[in-house]
Write a protein that holds these residues in place. Structure first.
Motif, PDB file in Angstrom:
ATOM      1  N   ASP A 106     -27.943  -1.901 -72.456  1.00 60.93           N
ATOM      2  CA  ASP A 106     -27.662  -1.679 -71.031  1.00 60.93           C
ATOM      3  C   ASP A 106     -26.848  -0.404 -70.809  1.00 60.93           C
ATOM      4  N   LEU A 107     -25.790  -0.221 -71.596  1.00 59.53           N
ATOM      5  CA  LEU A 107     -24.975   0.991 -71.442  1.00 59.53           C
ATOM      6  C   LEU A 107     -25.791   2.243 -71.760  1.00 59.53           C
ATOM      7  N   THR A 108     -26.647   2.158 -72.766  1.00 57.56           N
ATOM      8  CA  THR A 108     -27.506   3.297 -73.110  1.00 57.56           C
ATOM      9  C   THR A 108     -28.322   3.734 -71.912  1.00 57.56           C
ATOM     10  N   MET A 109     -28.939   2.773 -71.235  1.00 54.13           N
ATOM     11  CA  MET A 109     -29.791   3.108 -70.092  1.00 54.13           C
ATOM     12  C   MET A 109     -28.961   3.644 -68.923  1.00 54.13           C
TER      13      MET A 109
ATOM     14  N   LYS B  71     -39.598  13.283 -75.737  1.00 52.84           N
ATOM     15  CA  LYS B  71     -40.584  13.848 -74.825  1.00 52.84           C
ATOM     16  C   LYS B  71     -40.860  12.880 -73.681  1.00 52.84           C
ATOM     17  N   LEU B  72     -40.945  13.433 -72.461  1.00 51.48           N
ATOM     18  CA  LEU B  72     -41.210  12.647 -71.244  1.00 51.48           C
ATOM     19  C   LEU B  72     -40.203  11.515 -71.062  1.00 51.48           C
TER      20      LEU B  72
ATOM     21  N   HIS C 273     -28.074   9.879 -75.960  1.00 50.38           N
ATOM     22  CA  HIS C 273     -28.324  11.280 -76.326  1.00 50.38           C
ATOM     23  C   HIS C 273     -29.699  11.428 -76.976  1.00 50.38           C
ATOM     24  N   ALA C 274     -30.043  10.518 -77.892  1.00 47.28           N
ATOM     25  CA  ALA C 274     -31.346  10.572 -78.560  1.00 47.28           C
ATOM     26  C   ALA C 274     -32.477  10.300 -77.576  1.00 47.28           C
TER      27      ALA C 274
ATOM     28  N   SER D  12     -18.945   1.086 -83.014  1.00 48.89           N
ATOM     29  CA  SER D  12     -18.560   0.332 -81.811  1.00 48.89           C
ATOM     30  C   SER D  12     -19.676   0.396 -80.773  1.00 48.89           C
ATOM     31  N   PRO D  13     -19.762  -0.607 -79.887  1.00 53.63           N
ATOM     32  CA  PRO D  13     -20.838  -0.623 -78.882  1.00 53.63           C
ATOM     33  C   PRO D  13     -20.874   0.638 -78.020  1.00 53.63           C
ATOM     34  N   GLY D  14     -19.708   1.129 -77.618  1.00 53.73           N
ATOM     35  CA  GLY D  14     -19.672   2.328 -76.781  1.00 53.73           C
ATOM     36  C   GLY D  14     -20.231   3.549 -77.486  1.00 53.73           C
ATOM     37  N   MET D  15     -19.849   3.758 -78.750  1.00 52.11           N
ATOM     38  CA  MET D  15     -20.347   4.908 -79.507  1.00 52.11           C
ATOM     39  C   MET D  15     -21.850   4.789 -79.759  1.00 52.11           C
ATOM     40  N   LEU D  16     -22.302   3.579 -80.076  1.00 51.75           N
ATOM     41  CA  LEU D  16     -23.740   3.384 -80.285  1.00 51.75           C
ATOM     42  C   LEU D  16     -24.525   3.697 -79.015  1.00 51.75           C
ATOM     43  N   ALA D  17     -24.005   3.260 -77.866  1.00 52.90           N
ATOM     44  CA  ALA D  17     -24.690   3.518 -76.594  1.00 52.90           C
ATOM     45  C   ALA D  17     -24.749   5.013 -76.297  1.00 52.90           C
ATOM     46  N   LEU D  18     -23.667   5.729 -76.545  1.00 50.01           N
ATOM     47  CA  LEU D  18     -23.653   7.181 -76.299  1.00 50.01           C
ATOM     48  C   LEU D  18     -24.648   7.907 -77.190  1.00 50.01           C
ATOM     49  N   ARG D  19     -24.686   7.537 -78.475  1.00 49.57           N
ATOM     50  CA  ARG D  19     -25.624   8.196 -79.391  1.00 49.57           C
ATOM     51  C   ARG D  19     -27.072   7.872 -79.019  1.00 49.57           C
ATOM     52  N   ASN D  20     -27.313   6.604 -78.651  1.00 54.32           N
ATOM     53  CA  ASN D  20     -28.666   6.214 -78.258  1.00 54.32           C
ATOM     54  C   ASN D  20     -29.117   6.950 -76.994  1.00 54.32           C
TER      55      ASN D  20
END
Length: 635
Positions: free
Chosen positions: A439-442, A489-490, A483-484, A473-481
């Motif tokens: 959810d945080l990633t999105m 593409k698209l 960014h990726a 940590s969940p926050g760091m994983l969400a930020l990296r995800n």
């Protein structure tokens, strides 16, 4: 062009004052020679020769030396005008060379008022320049924007010069285009700097990464000469303020011997002219603006920065009077404060009501009423509460939260502060919401796509969170995800549709509905509607990944009218200039018309010929890449 060559064989540059906008009196007091002045006529001939030699030799140092040897600084405005006017009629290589030369000569050889007056003269003579250079307005607008980006022309130039130009003249159009089409679009810095292939296509992110590496290597090895060589090799003198800012951050964070080494580096850089005074002041001002964020990691950061400013000022390489006021320690807001509790309660009620009614205007009005002072702390609390409640609900509420966030027009730093609060409490929230990383990633990725925050803000969040949070940590994983995901593409289309809303806050429109809406807004505009209203309607569709449909429908309508109506072409030009339609969407729209041109030819026999003409016209306007072709592959 190698700006570092300015340092070879030249006298030490004079200390520069920070850039400011000359007043009308300053410019009027500059001597304006008559055409009969023998001295001026001689300078014109020599200036023309110097410009031609520079474009042939690409030698900044020799050009600076020759111009200085003429010993008539009161005529340098003519050199500015001549350099730019000659470059306008040449290739992109010469245009980039001219921009780099002006940035290199500014302050050291050509004084600030002379640069200002030179651009005034260029704007005044744009009508004459257009006779030999049909696209003079656009080229000169880029030069003006580039000069502002390079800190050799103050942004106030636009507002001050426009009233001085006659209505309807091309010079006024230059000022308006520089402001609206170049300086007001997202990521305008990178776009303008790379317009003519400058700085070896290095991006701002790459430049920041290289600067960080240079400073780390300097602290490890202590080799000042090597650090200066690397800084010069970057060939971005207009971005040296980032060297200063990052160096100051390292000095404050590490203290002790590291602080002494950093100050020695900056002092030597100033004394040797590696970093000019304007860039040093800009770097310190950026540090002053962000010192409150740094206090999260270094509580006494403000006191340390004040001490550094005093040391630099006493050593003579920093003009403290030119800096922004550092101010006193900001008043800390306590979580248990009655005002904070009251705001939290009203924010929760407002968010619940918004999820029930979907009334964006009412929600925005209530937030503005409760936070009339636009407190960063209160706005951050609202962002945290909004996303926290949305993550506990269904996709409808998540989509609504993203739409509200993009509609509030909240300062990006306030949104970032709210995201940091979410990162800080992510571990606890994960106990109730196992999908919190997804959810945080999105939400992070969606905020970048919706331009609520910039991509650089996301990187800064990851960098800062990395100092406080574990890598897993969940926050760091969400930020990296996030960014990726943004690098895929698209990605924008997938992110906008992640909760089924397509960026509209609705349950999702059918494709036929969107096409119908685009067709109606184009018809309304073509019937006499305003361009601002049309752009607003296109933006409110909330489907930037589908803007190629706007391009296709507009092109088809233009071709069907056989070019008799230029309104729709003007709309495309305005949308591209504002950054509303990206080059990728523009290319896709033209390609879609090329794919269906055979069917179109049944009604308009010369459709293919017309399309070819419009493609060439779009290439000249910079909408399409020069390699674009309407030719179809064989069966």
């Amino acid at each position: 062009v190698d700006p570092r060559s300015m340092e070879d064989g030249l006298a030490p540059p004079a200390r520069r004052a920070p850039i400011k906008c000359p007043t009308a009196a300053d410019v009027d007091q500059l001597p304006t020679p008559t055409v009969t002045s023998e001295e001026f006529l001689q300078f014109k001939r020599k200036a023309t020769t110097i410009v031609e030699e520079y474009f042939s030799t690409d030698d900044v140092a020799a050009t600076a030396s020759e111009l200085r040897e003429l010993r008539v600084p009161c005529y340098h405005y003519y050199f500015v005008k001549k350099l730019v006017s000659v470059a306008m009629d040449r290739h992109d290589r010469e245009k980039e060379m001219a921009a780099v030369l002006l940035s290199s000569l500014y302050g050291d050889v050509i004084d600030r008022p002379q640069v200002y007056k030179g651009f005034c003269k260029l704007a005044e003579s744009c009508d004459d320049l257009s006779v030999d250079t049909p696209d003079a307005v656009d080229i000169l607008a880029v030069f003006v924007a580039r000069a502002i980006i390079d800190d050799i022309l103050p942004p106030a130039f636009l507002a001050k010069q426009l009233p001085c130009l006659p209505d309807g003249c091309k010079g006024a159009e230059v000022i308006r285009r520089a402001e609206k089409s170049y300086l007001s679009v997202p990521h305008h810095g990178e776009i303008i700097l790379q317009r003519w292939g400058g700085i070896k296509n290095i991006t701002v992110d790459e430049a920041k990464a290289r600067i960080a590496d240079i400073l780390e290597e300097y602290l490890a090895a202590g080799d000042t000469a090597e650090a200066f060589r690397c800084i010069r090799d970057l060939q971005i003198p207009f971005f040296h303020h980032d060297v200063v800012k990052r160096a100051l951050v390292l000095a404050i964070e590490r203290g002790g011997a590291a602080e002494g080494h950093i100050l020695d580096l900056l002092k030597s850089a100033s004394d040797q002219g590696v970093i000019n005074e304007s860039q040093i002041i800009k770097g310190f001002n950026r540090m002053i603006d962000s010192v409150d964020d740094l206090t999260l990691d270094v509580p006494n950061a403000r006191c340390l920065l004040k001490s550094i400013i005093l040391k630099a000022s006493s050593e003579g390489w920093l003009c403290a009077s030119s800096l922004k006021p550092l101010g006193s320690e900001p008043k800390k807001v306590v979580e248990d404060d009655p005002a904070v509790k009251r705001f939290k309660a009203k924010a929760v009620a407002s968010i619940h009501e918004y999820f029930l009614t979907g009334d964006i205007i009412e929600s925005v009005s209530r937030l503005e009423a409760e936070n009339s002072s636009c407190s960063c702390f209160f706005n951050a609390i609202f962002v945290k509460k909004l996303i926290s409640f949305a993550m506990d609900r269904k996709n409808r509420e998540k989509e609504m939260a993203s739409v509200l966030l993009s509609s509030i027009c909240m300062p990006p730093e306030h949104v970032v502060a709210g995201f940091h609060l979410l990162i800080d409490c992510a571990e606890d929230a994960a106990l109730d919401n196992p999908a919190i990383v997804e959810d945080l990633t999105m939400f992070f990725a969606r905020s970048v796509v919706d331009e609520v925050i910039a991509p650089s803000d996301l990187e800064a969040m990851e960098e800062e969170a990395g100092r406080r949070k574990a890598a897993g940590s969940p926050g760091m994983l969400a930020l990296r995800n996030a960014h990726a995901m943004l690098g895929a593409k698209l990605s924008a289309e997938r992110i906008l549709r992640c909760w089924g809303g397509g960026g509209t806050g609705k349950a999702g429109w059918e494709l036929s509905e969107v096409k119908d809406k685009i067709g109606k807004l184009l018809q309304e505009y073509d019937s006499g509607g305003g361009v601002r209203e049309a752009c607003r309607c296109i933006k409110e569709l909330g489907m930037p990944f589908f803007h190629h449909e706007v391009v296709k429908k507009a092109l088809v309508a233009i071709i069907e009218k056989r070019g008799k109506d230029e309104r729709l072409w003007g709309l495309l030009s305005e949308c591209y200039g504002r950054g509303l339609i990206t080059p990728n969407q523009m290319t896709k729209g033209f390609q879609r018309v090329a794919d269906c041109v055979d069917d179109l030819a049944l009604d308009v026999p010369d459709a293919g010929k017309q399309l070819g003409c419009y493609v060439e016209r779009a290439k000249k306007g910079g909408w399409l890449d020069a390699s674009f072709s309407v030719a179809k592959p064989g069966p």
